[in-house]
Each structure stands twice: as C-alpha cells, then as structure tokens.
Design a protein around this motif. Structure first.
Motif, PDB file in Angstrom:
ATOM      1  N   PRO A  35       0.802  -1.224   0.000  1.00 19.25           N
ATOM      2  CA  PRO A  35       0.000   0.000   0.000  1.00 19.25           C
ATOM      3  C   PRO A  35       0.835   1.275   0.000  1.00 19.25           C
ATOM      4  CG  PRO A  35      -0.192  -1.156   2.097  1.00 19.25           C
ATOM      5  CD  PRO A  35       0.496  -2.093   1.163  1.00 19.25           C
ATOM      6  N   GLU A  36       2.053   1.222   0.548  1.00 21.61           N
ATOM      7  CA  GLU A  36       2.908   2.403   0.500  1.00 21.61           C
ATOM      8  C   GLU A  36       3.372   2.683  -0.931  1.00 21.61           C
ATOM      9  OE1 GLU A  36       6.087   2.315   3.279  1.00 21.61           O
ATOM     10  OE2 GLU A  36       4.777   2.065   5.032  1.00 21.61           O
ATOM     11  N   SER A  74       0.439   4.084  -2.729  1.00 17.78           N
ATOM     12  CA  SER A  74       0.243   5.480  -2.354  1.00 17.78           C
ATOM     13  C   SER A  74       1.130   6.401  -3.179  1.00 17.78           C
ATOM     14  CB  SER A  74       0.526   5.659  -0.861  1.00 17.78           C
ATOM     15  OG  SER A  74       0.363   7.009  -0.478  1.00 17.78           O
ATOM     16  N   GLU A  75       2.368   5.983  -3.416  1.00 16.06           N
ATOM     17  CA  GLU A  75       3.279   6.791  -4.234  1.00 16.06           C
ATOM     18  C   GLU A  75       2.772   6.895  -5.672  1.00 16.06           C
ATOM     19  OE1 GLU A  75       7.037   4.874  -3.854  1.00 16.06           O
ATOM     20  OE2 GLU A  75       7.249   5.335  -1.710  1.00 16.06           O
ATOM     21  N   ILE A 120      -0.365   6.663  -6.653  1.00 16.03           N
ATOM     22  CA  ILE A 120      -1.554   7.512  -6.634  1.00 16.03           C
ATOM     23  C   ILE A 120      -1.162   8.991  -6.601  1.00 16.03           C
ATOM     24  CG2 ILE A 120      -3.509   8.217  -5.174  1.00 16.03           C
ATOM     25  CD1 ILE A 120      -3.758   5.198  -4.419  1.00 16.03           C
ATOM     26  N   SER A 121      -0.200   9.332  -5.782  1.00 18.59           N
ATOM     27  CA  SER A 121       0.254  10.720  -5.704  1.00 18.59           C
ATOM     28  C   SER A 121       0.823  11.176  -7.036  1.00 18.59           C
ATOM     29  CB  SER A 121       1.312  10.870  -4.607  1.00 18.59           C
ATOM     30  OG  SER A 121       0.763  10.636  -3.332  1.00 18.59           O
ATOM     31  N   LEU A 135      -3.890  -0.536  -4.248  1.00 14.45           N
ATOM     32  CA  LEU A 135      -4.562   0.733  -4.558  1.00 14.45           C
ATOM     33  C   LEU A 135      -5.682   1.068  -3.582  1.00 14.45           C
ATOM     34  CD1 LEU A 135      -4.747   0.413  -8.461  1.00 14.45           C
ATOM     35  CD2 LEU A 135      -3.230   1.907  -7.140  1.00 14.45           C
ATOM     36  N   ALA A 164      -4.291   1.894   0.080  1.00 15.52           N
ATOM     37  CA  ALA A 164      -3.396   3.042   0.247  1.00 15.52           C
ATOM     38  C   ALA A 164      -4.079   4.133   1.053  1.00 15.52           C
ATOM     39  CB  ALA A 164      -2.974   3.579  -1.117  1.00 15.52           C
ATOM     40  N   GLU A 165      -3.319   4.855   1.845  1.00 13.90           N
ATOM     41  CA  GLU A 165      -3.899   5.886   2.706  1.00 13.90           C
ATOM     42  C   GLU A 165      -4.523   7.025   1.905  1.00 13.90           C
ATOM     43  OE1 GLU A 165      -0.830   7.413   5.145  1.00 13.90           O
ATOM     44  OE2 GLU A 165       0.318   8.323   3.512  1.00 13.90           O
ATOM     45  N   ASN A 166      -4.059   7.222   0.680  1.00 15.16           N
ATOM     46  CA  ASN A 166      -4.608   8.281  -0.172  1.00 15.16           C
ATOM     47  C   ASN A 166      -5.446   7.710  -1.310  1.00 15.16           C
ATOM     48  OD1 ASN A 166      -2.452   7.120  -1.487  1.00 15.16           O
ATOM     49  ND2 ASN A 166      -1.620   9.037  -2.281  1.00 15.16           N
ATOM     50  N   SER A 167      -6.002   6.524  -1.118  1.00 16.13           N
ATOM     51  CA  SER A 167      -6.774   5.875  -2.179  1.00 16.13           C
ATOM     52  C   SER A 167      -7.861   6.778  -2.748  1.00 16.13           C
ATOM     53  CB  SER A 167      -7.410   4.588  -1.643  1.00 16.13           C
ATOM     54  OG  SER A 167      -8.189   3.948  -2.634  1.00 16.13           O
ATOM     55  N   ASP A 174      -7.813   9.745  -3.444  1.00 15.10           N
ATOM     56  CA  ASP A 174      -7.321  10.801  -4.322  1.00 15.10           C
ATOM     57  C   ASP A 174      -7.456  10.462  -5.799  1.00 15.10           C
ATOM     58  OD1 ASP A 174      -6.686  12.357  -2.174  1.00 15.10           O
ATOM     59  OD2 ASP A 174      -4.515  12.073  -2.305  1.00 15.10           O
TER      60      ASP A 174
END
Length: 419
Positions: free
Chosen positions: A61-62, A65-66, A68-69, A100, A103-106, A108
C-alpha cells in the motif's frame, strides 16, 4: 465551454506475486522478470527498459500510495484496472485489493474495472515458434454461473468503494472482449439477459444500475481461442452488438487494436501513422454508434519482452510485433488529438483513456523510466491540466482551441458529479 475530460490510465496488475503465477512459473515469478531479461533485438532497440523507481511490489500500500500521488499530481484522474476473473475466480487481484484500495490516499484517485476476459496463454515469455500454439492457461469465456459469481463479487467489493467511478449513479464496468462474453454465456439473447441481471443486481444494492462499457477493437491482438457467437460467426461486427446488448458507452484499449500490423515497417514503425490509423477508426465508430465513444491515447508499443530471447524476432503474430518507441512529444500530439476528438464529439461525461499506466512488458507506460524520466506524465499535465483545477482547465482549453491567450487558472469550485 469545452468540458475537461476525465483522464483514465489503464492499470495492468502483474507486478506482484500471485498464487496462480506461482503455480505456473514458480514462487518468485512476477512480470518484472520479463522486463529485466529483455534484450535488444535490433540496432538502437531500447531494451531493457528500467523503471525509475526500481522493481517494486505494487501490492504494497505504501508503493500504491506513491503511484496515486504521482497520478494525481500529473492530471490523471484515475485508473481503469485490468480485472481478471475466470471460471474459478479472480487472478492478479492483490494490486487492487491490497495495494490501490488500501493506500492511505486511495480516495485521491478514481477507480473502475475493465474486465480482461481474454484467453490467457503462456506468453511469459512465449518460447515456441510462431507456427506453434502456446500453452493455454485459462479460457476467457465463462458461463452464466461463473459470470454471476463474478458480478456479485464486483458489486459487493468494488462498486461500494467511495472512489469507484459512477456515471449518473451507475458504476462503470468495461468488458474487453464482447465475443468471449457472448461465447461463454451461450449467445446474444443469453448475454443480454445476463447483463440485464447484472444491472438488476446493482440496483438491488442501491445503485442506479450498471454503466456497461464495451472495449471495441478492429484487429485481434492477443492469441486466443477461436470463439463463436452462439451459432453465429466471429465476423459479427462488435459495433452492431453494442445496442442489442445494452452497452452505455464504447472505449478503446490501445492503438495497435486499430491497425493492420503487417502494413507497418518492421522492426521499428512510425508512431504518427499508428496514431492516424487509430483515430480514423475512432471517427468511424463515433459516426456509427448511438452511444458515446471515448478515445484512447497510447504511450508506445514494444511487446518483445514477452518473446523468449532464444526465439527469433521476425514479423509474425503477437508478441513479434513492430516497435513503436514514442517520445514524450509524440505522445503529447496524441493527447492533443484526443482533446480535439472529445471537443468535436461532445458527450455528457467525456473520457480519454491512456494505455497505459504500467504496461512495461508491452512498452507502454506513463510511469517514469530511466530514459524519459517523467516526460510522458508531464505531457498529460500540460495538455489537460491538473485534476483539482478542472473548471479552470476548461477555460484554458477553450482559449487554446480558439487561438487566444488563455486566462490564468483559478481554483475550481463545486464537487465532482460522478465520483
């Protein structure tokens, strides 16, 4: 005002360890093995291609997250994730389930599924000559019972995600091969009934139905079984099936689906000619379809990593195809061509798809590599603008299309309609 289209990149999820792959190829196998072992096949052939971020595990997930950003910051609204489901269940699902969506920012990015219901044969890599049949791993045509299991899984596990893409309240669901769909379900009438059942299932779960999207292509690419559509020939035009099966839109997956490969130079072919071949067919589709057609822009093409190094690289069936090694500037031309297309063929919910976020073994990826860096991603941002400034980007695109100086972008107001 020109409405900024949603920009969705196809996401190919074979960059992690998967139980099926382990049973076929060994516990340590993922598709990075093909990328690492790729060799130059002609003078100036750019292989192996190396990801700037290294050979990562996308189910982390990390890592997700990258990614996704990176997508969000470069104007990519979301991912159309290649979704695999065979008669006995899912395949390559960890990239989405553990990556995906975890991820903490999924939230986004927007997520939707493209059911890759093609036959799966052993091209990992292809180690037989072009006149031999590769080993079949799974059949892409599944029956009604397997289809219903798949549909229930999708509705319960994905349609309910808050960032799943919906069009007027209907979760989006693309289907890659209409022929395999109809073959597995037993005919056109039977397929219409199954898709209507799928729509009812979604309605019972509280949605407005299912937005069914058909991936249409003019030329077969991947090797697959000889399919029949009920008692009918595979010569049935998929475009003619769109209204009878109840699809709400049509998309394209990649430009090589819309080109006569034998007419291009080998081993290196011209990207501009490939682009025009695809858009000529897109114009034909837009004129014949009663539903929206959403164009694709392809980063490039090089499927040679899926051909074993010992097999000669000569013109033939997939994966022995020409190489289209695009530059970011050439890719930008494709994006601008797609932008003109959606302006000339307006739809209520315009979309441009990109092949692909991460098709490393087919030479088509937005993700940065060690040669072009983030050049392809920067083209998306330059042509379509940032996701969060969609309203301002509309004004910029209008100004550019009219040949006048664009206004300075301002912060967008309002909320997304179909998130």
């Amino acid at each position: 005002m020109t409405q900024r289209p949603k920009v969705f990149a196809y996401y190919f999820p074979d960059w992690h360890k998967d139980p099926r792959n382990a049973s076929w190829f060994g516990d340590a196998w993922d598709e990075w093995q093909l990328v690492k072992s790729a060799t130059p096949r002609f003078d100036g052939h750019r292989q192996p291609r190396q990801p700037a971020a290294g050979y990562f595990d996308e189910s982390d997930p990390e890592i997700a997250s990258e990614q996704i950003s990176l997508a969000r910051s470069h104007g990519v609204d979301g991912f159309l994730v290649d979704f695999y489901w065979y008669d006995d269940g899912h395949y390559l699902n960890a990239a989405l389930d553990r990556g995906l969506l975890a991820a903490e920012n999924s939230s986004d990015v927007t997520i939707a599924l493209m059911w890759a219901n093609h036959e799966l044969v052993d091209i990992f890599p292809l180690s037989v000559s072009s006149d031999e049949r590769p080993r079949r791993l799974r059949d892409g045509a599944i029956d009604r019972a397997a289809f219903e299991r798949m549909a229930r899984h999708v509705v319960q596990n994905y349609f309910t995600q808050p960032n799943y893409y919906r069009v007027e309240g209907k979760p989006w669901f693309s289907i890659y091969e209409i022929g395999n769909l109809v073959t597995g379900l037993g005919g056109i009438d039977e397929t219409h009934d199954a898709l209507r059942w799928f729509d009812d299932l979604a309605r019972a779960a509280g949605f407005a139905g299912v937005h069914l999207d058909a991936v249409i292509w003019g030329v077969d690419l991947l090797p697959r079984s000889v399919a029949t559509i009920g008692s009918e020939s595979t010569d049935v035009d998929p475009v003619d099936l769109v209204p009878s099966l109840g699809f709400s839109s049509v998309t394209s997956y990649v430009w090589v689906h819309h080109a006569e490969i034998a007419e291009f130079d080998f081993p290196r072919a011209d990207m501009a000619a490939l682009r025009e071949s695809a858009f000529d067919e897109y114009e034909d589709y837009a004129g014949r379809l009663a539903v929206p057609f959403h164009p694709n822009v392809t980063v490039g093409w090089d499927s040679s990593p899926r051909l074993a190094p010992a097999v000669p690289f000569v013109p033939g069936d997939y994966p022995a195809y020409p190489v289209w090694d695009s530059t970011p500037e050439e890719f930008g031309e494709g994006l601008r061509r797609a932008r003109r297309f959606v302006s000339e063929h307006p739809t209520p919910h315009p979309i441009v798809t990109i092949n692909a976020w991460n098709e490393w073994s087919e030479g088509s990826m937005l993700l940065p590599d060690t040669h072009h860096g983030d050049g392809f991603l920067r083209q998306v941002l330059e042509v379509f603008g940032p996701v969060e400034n969609a309203d301002a980007t509309d004004r910029v695109l209008d100004a550019e299309d009219e040949g006048r100086e664009p206004l300075e972008p301002v912060s967008a107001s309002g909320s997304e309609e179909v998130r």
